[in-house]
Every structure is written in structure tokens, then in C-alpha cells.
Design an enzyme around this catalytic site. Structure first.
Site: not given
Ligand code: GCO
Length: 465
Positions: A95, A139, A184, A310, A312, A364
Site C-alpha cells: 500500500r 494521503h 483518514e 487504520n 493504533y 495500517e
Molecule cells: C496515518 C498515517 C501514517 C502515520 C501513522 C503513524 O494514516 O495515520 O497514515 O501516515 O505515519 O499513522 O502515526
């Protein structure tokens, strides 16, 4: 796909960090992800125009250590070597994103042949290596020329984006497996236009909501246009989503969590799947609500071939703003984000329950940790555990019925982490920025070994081992 997973049973392999389902479906897509501004460098070469991130990085104090993406990982010149790394890892898909201002420097009008050629060479390089291309159109790096005319707050940018999408699909749609319109939209709208932390650095809630609306609208119109021109790539969008949990069991925190969920999750999911904005958020916004033209909501709700997520961390809501990640008691990454893999399972199941979702791909997931390169190795136990436990969380969502189709690590390479500059490293491959040398971290070695078990698992089970 779900049947395949159940059929393979749940024999497990230990990782030291998490228990993983031994076998995902054979057609589950494993990948790695990057984005243009974060890795390409070559910011002034071969006719590339400036983007809002080039401009933002010039503002004193905007980026840690005054860094910028002018050189980054020099991927523009080292792409072939980087694609070879992916072959070495054994991933199926890559990607990446296109720098709009590299292919269309002013964001409108003339195309830059050299920029187009770069992406064509790279995509052909992926196919020659047996890798699938997952192309993201936006992006975050809007051409500065469009920003000078108001950027995403202006409705005209919607039409510029549709033209750009059509140009890219006309050139590469026969070779890229997936096209993502936006990465995002919440980040671009909120961090770019409401808090001002990201480019273009504006601070207006009304502007942010208009931007969010224009991003969603341009997504829908682009999908219509690409389908009308016969594009055969799978089409989708990538959202950053989290479960939002109240800090306490007070009614006030529950109400805050509901609102935060509305702003982060439902503001994007509802229009894509239900053709409306969440009423509670509209009520809360009042005069800051976006201007919506007559057919916009219909235009936004287009069938999606896939939905990228995505993930985290979780999000925690407290009505008085007193909550701090330290209170969560969970381990934190170097970004100060809680490590909370079960939140990914919760999120995926919730999306599958509340919306008619297409196949979902975790586009992600990964973590920044304080790495040490010593003797040619990076023993990044934390990152390995992070990735393994989140893959297990995806497996759990799949087992419980969520239509999961893929998982991509953020990121292949250490890279330009936006306002954190190069100080935060997310790669499973270490980059020495002085020499541009790449070194596989232990997490990359683990991912490679894991992917090998996935390739071999169906055969092993068929043999009755
Ligand atoms: C995202 C971001 C990344 C960041 C990652 C870490 O899409 O959030 O694409 O560019 O680097 O999330 O913060």
C-alpha cells in the site's frame, strides 16, 4: 472467507506475545504500507510541485527538529531495492500513495510525465515481483497550488480531485488491484483545519467540517467517475477509527464518549453507508455544520469494494477533559498511545454489526518504539509483540464473523512521521538516514516467519499434520 477460517480450525502458534490463529484464509492479503510524502524525498525533482506538507514543514516550530520530507527515505531513487525488501518479507501487497503534486504539479491542468512515469515504473515493478498494488490517491499532501485557492474548504477542490483520480485510474487502473480515494479524512479535517497540528495548519471547526464534507463528497464522486470510465480496480476509502470508551461510568463521560464516537466514527461511516450525517453531531455542531448541497448525501454513498481501517489505539472520553493515558494502566508506545489490541477486535465487530460493510482490510497498524541498531540488528521486542497481538485481534474478529480480508503493517520503513519528524520510528525495516541503509528489524524477521507459516498452513492441515 469466513468459512475458510473456521474450516482451518484454530490451532495456535505461540509468539511469546500473543496467541495467533495458526491459519488465516488463504486469500487473506498480507501487506506493508507507506505514504508518498513520508518516504519518497526528491521533493524538487523531475517537475514535482510543492504540497501543503512542504509548506507546513517550513513553518518554524511546526515539526520536531525542524525536519521535513525533502529527502526522507529517498524511496524515489531506491524504490526497486525497497520492493525487493517486500519480496524478501513475503508480503502479497504494497500500500503506497501517490504524491498528487508530483503527477499534477498545480493540482489541475497539466500532468507531469516524469511523475506519472515514476508510479508506472513502481507499479510495474510490483507486478514483476508478483506483488499487488494498493494505491492511495490522497494521503494528505494536497498540491499547494490548490491550497492557495482555499484547499479542501473549497468545493472546487472536490472536482479537481475527481479529475486527478480519473487521470491516475486511466494510467494505472489496469494494473493496481486497489484504489483508495482518501487516507483518514478525520485527520485531514480535524488535525489539519480544526486544531492546526497538521498541514495546512488552520484553526476553525466550521472549516474542518466543511473539509470533512468535501473529502467524503469527492470520494463518492470519484468512485462514480472511476466506475463510469470502466476502472476495474477494487475501490474504497481508508478511515482511522477507534472504539471510544468512557473514562468512568459516569453519565457525563458516557455522553462524551457518544459524542466523540459520533465525530470520529459515525461522521464518516454513516454517510458512506447510510447516506446521512449523525443527528447528534449535527445538533452539537450547530452553526459549524457543513454546507451540504442537494445531492451530496446521495453522491457520497457509493458501493465500496473494500473498507480500509487504520488502527493504533483506543480513544478514551472524559467530560471534564481530565483523563490522561497514564490512567489507563496500559503499556504505551513511543507516541504515548495505549497499546490495546482488543480494541481492534471490538471495533471491527462493531462496524460489522452496525453497517453493511464490504470486506475490511486493516490498512495500517504498527507502533513507534525506541529502537537501537546494534551489530546490524534491532531487537524490537515491543514492536513485534504489538504487531503479533494486533494480528491476533484481527483473527479474533474474523473468527467472530467480521468480514476481514487483509492486514498491512505500518510501516515498511522508518520514515517521516509528520510533526514528529524522524524522531519516531514505525518501520519494521530500520533506515539509517545518513547512509539510507535499510536493515530488517526483528519485527520484520518475525513477520516474514509468520507469513511463511501462513503460506504453509493450509497444506499442513490438508496433510493432516
Ligand atoms: C496515518 C498515517 C501514517 C502515520 C501513522 C503513524 O494514516 O495515520 O497514515 O501516515 O505515519 O499513522 O502515526
Amino acid at each position: 472467507m469466513r468459512a475458510g477460517f473456521h474450516g482451518l480450525g484454530l490451532r495456535r502458534i505461540g509468539t511469546g506475545a500473543a496467541t495467533l490463529p495458526q491459519a488465516f484464509p488463504p486469500d487473506f492479503v498480507w501487506g506493508v504500507a507507506t505514504s508518498a510524502y513520508q518516504i519518497e524525498g526528491a521533493a524538487d525533482q523531475d517537475g514535482r510541485g510543492p504540497s501543503i506538507w512542504d509548506r507546513f514543514c517550513q513553518q518554524p516550530g511546526a515539526i520536531a527538529d525542524g525536519d521535513d520530507g525533502r529527502v526522507a527515505c529517498d524511496h524515489y531513487h531506491r524504490w526497486a531495492q525497497d520492493l525487493d525488501l517486500m519480496v524478501d518479507l513475503g508480503v502479497a501487497a504494497y500500500r503506497f500513495s501517490v504524491s498528487w503534486s508530483r503527477v499534477q504539479p498545480a493540482g489541475a491542468g497539466a500532468w507531469n510525465a516524469a511523475g506519472m512515469d515514476f508510479y508506472e515504473r513502481m507499479v510495474d515493478g510490483l507486478l514483476a515481483r508478483g506483488l499487488k498494488a494498493a494505491m492511495t490517491l490522497n494521503h494528505w499532501d494536497l498540491p499547494q497550488a490548490l491550497q492557495d485557492r482555499g484547499g479542501w474548504t473549497e468545493r472546487d477542490t472536490v472536482h479537481r480531485f475527481v479529475d486527478y483520480a480519473q487521470g491516475m485510474a486511466a494510467r494505472l487502473g489496469d494494473r493496481v488491484a486497489w484504489i483508495t480515494t482518501h487516507n483518514e479524512p478525520w485527520v485531514m479535517a480535524t488535525l489539519g483545519h480544526e486544531t492546526g497540528h497538521f498541514a495546512p495548519g488552520q484553526r476553525s471547526r466550521a472549516a474542518a467540517m466543511q473539509v470533512a464534507h468535501h473529502l467524503l463528497l469527492s470520494h463518492g464522486l470519484a468512485l462514480q467517475a472511476l466506475r463510469a470510465q470502466g476502472c476495474r480496480s477494487a475501490l474504497g476509502i481508508v478511515l482511522n477509527l477507534s472504539p471510544v470508551e468512557p473514562a468512568t461510568d459516569s453519565a457525563a463521560d458516557a455522553a462524551q464518549a457518544r459524542l466523540d464516537d459520533g465525530r470520529l466514527v459515525r461522521w464518516y461511516m454513516d454517510p458512506l453507508f447510510s447516506g446521512c450525517y449523525p443527528q447528534d453531531v449535527l445538533d452539537w455542531l450547530g452553526a459549524d455544520a457543513p454546507h451540504v448541497a442537494a445531492d451530496d448525501m446521495d453522491s457520497m454513498r457509493q458501493p465500496l469494494d473494500f473498507l480500509g481501517i487504520n488502527y493504533y489505539s483506543r480513544s478514551v472520553a472524559s467530560a471534564d477533559g481530565s483523563w490522561n493515558v497514564a490512567q489507563g494502566g496500559l503499556p504505551l508506545s513511543a507516541m504515548g498511545w495505549e497499546i490495546y489490541p482488543q480494541g481492534l477486535t471490538t471495533l471491527l465487530l462493531r462496524l460489522a454489526r452496525d453497517y453493511a460493510v464490504p470486506p475490511m482490510v486493516v490498512t495500517e497498524n504498527g507502533g513507534a518504539f525506541p529502537d537501537q541498531l546494534q551489530g546490524g540488528r534491532v531487537h524490537d521486542v515491543d514492536r513485534t509483540q504489538y504487531i503479533a497481538s494486533h494480528i491476533a485481534a484481527v483473527g479474533e474478529a474474523l473468527r467472530l464473523g467480521a468480514p476481514m480480508a487483509g492486514y498491512m503493517v505500518w510501516s515498511l520503513l522508518d520514515n517521516f512521521e509528520w510533526t514528529s519528524g524522524y524522531a519516531k520510528r514505525f518501520g519494521i525495516v530500520h533506515v539509517d538516514y545518513a547512509t539510507q541503509q535499510r536493515t530488517l528489524k526483528d519485527s520484520a524477521l518475525w513477520y516474514r516467519a509468520f507469513l511463511k507459516t501462513q503460506r504453509e498452513a493450509p497444506a499442513a492441515i490438508a496433510r493432516g499434520n
